[in-house]
Each structure stands twice: as C-alpha cells, then as structure tokens.
Design a protein around this motif. Structure first.
Motif, PDB file in Angstrom:
ATOM      1  N   ALA A 506       0.830  -1.211   0.000  1.00  0.00           N
ATOM      2  CA  ALA A 506       0.000   0.000   0.000  1.00  0.00           C
ATOM      3  C   ALA A 506       0.856   1.249   0.000  1.00  0.00           C
ATOM      4  O   ALA A 506       0.467   2.293  -0.561  1.00  0.00           O
ATOM      5  CB  ALA A 506      -0.929  -0.010   1.218  1.00  0.00           C
ATOM      6  N   GLU A 507       2.042   1.176   0.624  1.00  0.00           N
ATOM      7  CA  GLU A 507       2.911   2.351   0.672  1.00  0.00           C
ATOM      8  C   GLU A 507       3.370   2.758  -0.732  1.00  0.00           C
ATOM      9  O   GLU A 507       3.598   3.953  -0.990  1.00  0.00           O
ATOM     10  CB  GLU A 507       4.136   2.069   1.547  1.00  0.00           C
ATOM     11  N   ALA A 508       3.493   1.795  -1.642  1.00  0.00           N
ATOM     12  CA  ALA A 508       3.876   2.126  -3.013  1.00  0.00           C
ATOM     13  C   ALA A 508       2.784   2.952  -3.682  1.00  0.00           C
ATOM     14  O   ALA A 508       3.064   3.949  -4.369  1.00  0.00           O
ATOM     15  CB  ALA A 508       4.138   0.848  -3.810  1.00  0.00           C
ATOM     16  N   THR A 509       1.522   2.569  -3.451  1.00  0.00           N
ATOM     17  CA  THR A 509       0.411   3.356  -3.996  1.00  0.00           C
ATOM     18  C   THR A 509       0.378   4.743  -3.366  1.00  0.00           C
ATOM     19  O   THR A 509       0.110   5.743  -4.051  1.00  0.00           O
ATOM     20  CB  THR A 509      -0.916   2.622  -3.753  1.00  0.00           C
ATOM     21  N   ASP A 510       0.645   4.823  -2.062  1.00  0.00           N
ATOM     22  CA  ASP A 510       0.655   6.134  -1.388  1.00  0.00           C
ATOM     23  C   ASP A 510       1.659   7.074  -2.041  1.00  0.00           C
ATOM     24  O   ASP A 510       1.359   8.259  -2.266  1.00  0.00           O
ATOM     25  CB  ASP A 510       1.005   5.959   0.095  1.00  0.00           C
ATOM     26  N   LYS A 511       2.865   6.556  -2.343  1.00  0.00           N
ATOM     27  CA  LYS A 511       3.884   7.417  -2.929  1.00  0.00           C
ATOM     28  C   LYS A 511       3.499   7.845  -4.336  1.00  0.00           C
ATOM     29  O   LYS A 511       3.715   9.008  -4.729  1.00  0.00           O
ATOM     30  CB  LYS A 511       5.236   6.684  -2.953  1.00  0.00           C
ATOM     31  N   LYS A 535      -2.829  -0.874 -10.906  1.00  0.00           N
ATOM     32  CA  LYS A 535      -2.939  -1.484  -9.580  1.00  0.00           C
ATOM     33  C   LYS A 535      -4.376  -1.852  -9.203  1.00  0.00           C
ATOM     34  O   LYS A 535      -4.605  -2.569  -8.234  1.00  0.00           O
ATOM     35  CB  LYS A 535      -2.353  -0.542  -8.521  1.00  0.00           C
ATOM     36  N   LYS A 536      -5.384  -1.269  -9.895  1.00  0.00           N
ATOM     37  CA  LYS A 536      -6.794  -1.544  -9.606  1.00  0.00           C
ATOM     38  C   LYS A 536      -7.144  -1.176  -8.159  1.00  0.00           C
ATOM     39  O   LYS A 536      -7.920  -1.864  -7.489  1.00  0.00           O
ATOM     40  CB  LYS A 536      -7.126  -3.027  -9.852  1.00  0.00           C
ATOM     41  N   ASP A 537      -6.567  -0.106  -7.668  1.00  0.00           N
ATOM     42  CA  ASP A 537      -6.830   0.354  -6.302  1.00  0.00           C
ATOM     43  C   ASP A 537      -7.984   1.351  -6.328  1.00  0.00           C
ATOM     44  O   ASP A 537      -7.995   2.270  -7.158  1.00  0.00           O
ATOM     45  CB  ASP A 537      -5.569   1.013  -5.719  1.00  0.00           C
ATOM     46  N   PRO A 538      -9.009   1.212  -5.434  1.00  0.00           N
ATOM     47  CA  PRO A 538     -10.142   2.159  -5.444  1.00  0.00           C
ATOM     48  C   PRO A 538      -9.709   3.607  -5.287  1.00  0.00           C
ATOM     49  O   PRO A 538     -10.378   4.519  -5.785  1.00  0.00           O
ATOM     50  CB  PRO A 538     -10.999   1.694  -4.255  1.00  0.00           C
ATOM     51  N   ARG A 539      -8.596   3.836  -4.578  1.00  0.00           N
ATOM     52  CA  ARG A 539      -8.147   5.211  -4.396  1.00  0.00           C
ATOM     53  C   ARG A 539      -7.758   5.862  -5.715  1.00  0.00           C
ATOM     54  O   ARG A 539      -7.774   7.094  -5.839  1.00  0.00           O
ATOM     55  CB  ARG A 539      -6.970   5.242  -3.426  1.00  0.00           C
ATOM     56  N   THR A 540      -7.399   5.035  -6.704  1.00  0.00           N
ATOM     57  CA  THR A 540      -7.021   5.588  -8.001  1.00  0.00           C
ATOM     58  C   THR A 540      -8.190   6.311  -8.636  1.00  0.00           C
ATOM     59  O   THR A 540      -8.046   7.418  -9.171  1.00  0.00           O
ATOM     60  CB  THR A 540      -6.533   4.459  -8.926  1.00  0.00           C
TER      61      THR A 540
END
Length: 550
Positions: A506-511, A535-540
């Motif tokens: 998750a830290e990679a997505t945060d950066k 990454k298919k992350d909802p935050r995206t």
C-alpha cells in the motif's frame, strides 16, 4: 500542459471503468452469411476538429481509432491469409533451394563416382554432395481451381508420411485436371513421395513424373527444384548399379550442380553417434578421422564428432580438440572445441584458450574468453582479470568476459574484484557492463552497493537507474521514496515510478498518489497515473475524479 494531463486522466478513467464493468452476456451466434461482406476501409474519415484543438485528441478517441484500425486489419488478414501463406511457402522454398554450405567449389565429379555410404570417415569425402530440395508442399493457393481439393488432400497425406497414397493422389490430380494451376506442383510432389518410398520401381516411376513435368510444363515455377530432385533419384539408382543414372550423375557433377546433402550428413552423424555409444574405444579412430576433414560439407559432422569426443574424454581427446580449435576452417566447429576444452580439469588447455582469445576471428576469440571464465582452474580466473584490466585487450573481449560471469559461477572474490574495477576504470561501457553483471549476480552485499550507487550524484543517471531497477525489487518503500525525493534527474525518478508500479504494498500506492498530487513535472505525474491504473486500487478512481474536478 495541464490540458495534456487532464486528457491522460480521462483516458485512464475510461480504461479503469471498462476493466471494472461486469461482463456482457455472450450474444447468440448469427448464421454465417452466404457472401463475405466487403472489408471496412483501412481508415474511417474523421470530421475536422475545431481550430486550435486538433492536437488535443483525448485518449478515448485514440483508442476508438485504434479499434477501427485493428478491426480493418483483422478483416484484411482473413481475406488474404491464404495468399500470404502461399507467398511465405514460395519464399521458404526459394531460400531452401539456394542454401549452400559455404558455396565452395567442391570437386563434385570425384565425389559423384562413389555413391555408397561409407563408414571410413577419412579426410576425403566419400559421398556425392547433392542440392537441397523442398520437402513440404506449399499451402493451397487457388480455392476456385478444380484441383484444389485433391491438392489439399494429397498435401495432407504427404505431410503425415503416407507416401504411397500421397503419390497416387498427386498423380490423379495431374491426370484428371491437367490444366489445373496445381498440376505442375503435383507432378513434382508425386516424384518426391515416390523417392521417399525408395524402391527401385518407385524411383523409376518418379523419374517418369519428372520427365512429364519438364515436357508438359516447361515454364513451371519449380524447375531448379525438379532438376535437384532428379539428381537425387538418379544418384539412388546409380548406387544400385544403374549405369545410365551414374553417367547422368557424373554429367551433373561436371556442371557443378551438386551441393552438400544435409539429409545424408544427418544420417552419417547419427551413425557416428551410434558407433560411439556401442564401442567408445573403437570409435576413437573414426572420430579422429572425421575431425581431420576440412571440407565445408562435413562441418556438421565434425561438430558431432567434437561433442562425442569431448563428452567421452578418452585418451588423446584433449590433444585432438586442441588441434581442431586451432586449425578447423569452420568457426562453429572451432568454438565447439573451445567450449569442450574449458571443461577439462587442470591447466593443460589454458595456454591454448588464452592464445585463441587473441585470435583474429571474432567468434573464436569471444568463445575463448567465455571459456576462460567457465574454466575450473583458479589460474583461469587470474588470466581473465588480467585480460579485462589490460587496456590493450580489445573492448569487445573485455565486455564478453564480464558478461560470462553469472550467479552460479561468480565467487565472492569475483564480486569484490568487479566492484573495485568499477571504482577505478574510466571506460563507460566497462562500468555499465559491470553494473549489469553484478545486478544479475545479486546478493545482500551487491544490493547494498547498488543502492549506494543509485544515490550517488556523481554517477551518470543511466547507471543509477539500472542499479535502482535491480535493488528496487526488495528495497523498503521508504528508501525508494527517499531516493525519488533526493534525485534531481528525471530518468532516475522515472525508474523509481517503474519500480513502484511493480510493488504491491500500500505504501507504493501512497507514494504514487503523492507524486500525482504534489509533483511539478507533468511527465512524471502522467507516468505515476499510468502506474496507478495498473494497480486496480479504489483510491485511483477517487484521485482521477479529483483531478478532473479541478
């Protein structure tokens, strides 16, 4: 520039929504139309864009255009696939017809005088070299032709090894449909199928088919292939005592028609292998006589002999391989001998390999340098390091030696030497190759060295990026983030983003989100958006919506 970033975000949103949409139910298949519809035009005309906006096409529009191109290309491929396959077969046949091992002027007349298989393997070739011929019929190319179905059936039979049925079917085609576009090829493949059967009667019938082809279709495409097949058939008959065929073969030899017969060479290689397996000691003289040959025709056979001699390691094999490595006219055979010499224990072959590393042949010298690295002797490593460090050694050989080190054969001493060499050499190519080699070797100490290298502002950006790519797989995300923030080169920052794309924490997505929100370089922000969408992350999605709402 903000507009470009906005355009990229629109494309990313569209791609993400498509990826997350539920699958549609499969449509009911429609009946096949009786007539193939006309293909779409390769490019659909576009309406003119408003003035000043023609270069701000959004990503969705580009994707639609790409889909249209892709669909049109697929339709064109479906229409012309058979024509393309036929053209590929024709090109392959032409290449095979021109294959010539070295294109040397062999003494064909002398070789044609003795057609029998000979196990002596002496320095003088004892078999008649022959030209290569096509062995696979090209695919059908005239669907509306009356002989199309017969040709396709005969081709299938021939490819499956049913030679008699194939010969009969090809004969029926040329007899029943003599005006077919397939008729000339059918006569050739009838003769070829009969040649594969190999009986005396079949060989004579095959010659009759060849005569018909030359008489009825003098302008046929496969004239040179037909002549080559005729030489093979007459050669087989000559070996069975047919005087007329032997005379014709001698005439063909005088005209320099004959070339190396690859099929016969493969049979000889298999015979040599079988003899070596059954009687290793007795086969040694045969191997030595085979290696004494110098003609281009037997180069493949000599490589087989090198393999057998190297793997058996019988008495005298090292000396024989040394002679081959120094004197054989074929670079392939020489390099094979060098590779086997490197596997012999002791320092006996080192002097020869070191000598060959300075050979004028590029392939031979590079093979010798690689062999020094793989040699089990400690003295070989000393020689390698000396050659690499010596400025007089050609650069290509120094690079070759460094590339030969890998995770399995590199020692801790080798790693320390390469790190020290990187610190003192001024050659940029050598430095880059050292980084690549050490990256492939890996290990905790190498990773720490690469990390320090990626943060050194005195090191060029390409080297830093290469080092970062290697250590980024296991480096803590916090260290990657600090490397990004501390770097002033775009290429290094791009390398960090690429590593973060592959990391699942998750830290990679945060950066990446931080780079998109706070970054001031639009190219890096766009690269980070691309990394986030994979990454298919909802935050995206929320981030992209925020960008679009600004």
């Amino acid at each position: 520039m903000h507009a470009r970033l906005l355009s990229f975000a629109l494309g990313a949103v569209a791609s993400t929504l498509v990826a997350q949409a539920p699958p549609r139910p499969a449509p009911t298949p429609a009946p096949s139309p009786a007539v193939r519809p006309a293909p779409r035009p390769m490019r659909t005309p576009r309406p003119p864009m408003p003035a000043g906006w023609d270069h701000w096409l959004d990503m969705a529009d580009w994707e639609m255009e790409a889909d249209r191109w892709r669909a049109a290309a697929e339709e064109q491929a479906a229409l012309h696939r058979d024509e393309w396959a036929a053209q590929a077969d024709r090109m392959r046949a032409e290449v095979e017809a021109r294959v010539n091992l070295g294109d040397l002027e062999l003494d064909a007349r002398r070789m044609a005088e003795e057609m029998r298989f000979d196990f002596r393997f002496d320095a003088t070739p004892r078999m008649a070299p022959m030209p290569p011929i096509p062995t696979v019929p090209r695919q059908g190319w005239a669907r509306m032709d009356q002989g199309d179905s017969l040709y396709r059936r005969a081709r299938e039979l021939l490819n499956s090894g049913e030679y008699r049925r194939a010969a009969t079917t090809f004969r029926d085609l040329s007899t029943k449909v003599p005006n077919s576009a397939y008729a000339p090829d059918a006569l050739y493949w009838q003769a070829f199928a009969l040649y594969r059967i190999g009986g005396t009667d079949e060989l004579r019938t095959a010659l009759d088919a060849i005569d018909q082809l030359k008489t009825k279709y003098p302008g046929a495409r496969m004239q040179s292939e037909t002549e080559a097949l005729g030489v093979r058939i007459r050669g087989a008959l000559a070996a069975r005592g047919d005087a007329a065929s032997a005379a014709l073969v001698r005439t063909a030899a005088a005209d320099s028609m004959l070339r190396c017969d690859r099929e016969e060479q493969s049979v000889r290689a298999e015979a040599l292998n079988a003899l070596t397996q059954n009687d290793p000691a007795g086969a040694m003289p045969l191997l030595q006589r085979t290696l004494a040959r110098k003609d281009a025709c037997s180069s493949g056979l000599r490589r087989t002999a090198v393999f057998l001699m190297g793997s058996k390691r019988a008495e005298g094999s090292e000396a024989a391989l040394t002679t081959v490595a120094r004197t054989d006219p074929s670079a392939d055979v020489r390099t094979a001998a060098i590779e086997w010499l490197a596997r012999y224990p002791g320092d006996g072959s080192l002097g020869v390999i070191e000598e060959l590393a300075r050979d004028t042949s590029d392939r031979v010298s590079r093979a010798a340098m690689r062999s020094l690295v793989t040699h089990p002797s400690a003295r070989a490593r000393t020689l390698v390091r000396s050659l690499v460090e010596r400025a007089e050694t050609p650069e290509r050989l120094r690079l070759e030696a460094l590339s030969a080190f890998d995770k399995e054969r590199a020692t801790a001493e080798d790693v320390a030497w390469m790190r020290a060499l990187h610190a003192r050499t001024e050659n940029s190519k050598i430095r880059a190759r050292l980084v690549t080699t050490l990256s492939n070797i890996g290990g905790p100490e190498v990773d720490q060295w690469l990390l320090a290298l990626s943060r050194d502002p005195e090191v060029d950006s390409d080297t830093r990026r290469t080092a970062l790519r290697r250590v980024g797989r296991t480096l803590p995300i916090a260290d990657l983030a600090r490397t990004y923030d501390a770097s002033a080169e775009r290429s290094v920052r791009e390398g960090v983003i690429d590593v973060l794309r592959e990391r699942t924490e998750a830290e990679a997505t945060d950066k990446l989100i931080e780079i998109v929100k706070r970054g001031t370089d639009p190219q890096l922000r766009s690269r980070a958006i691309s990394a986030l969408t994979s990454k298919k992350d909802p935050r995206t999605m929320r981030l992209l919506m925020e960008i679009l709402d600004k």
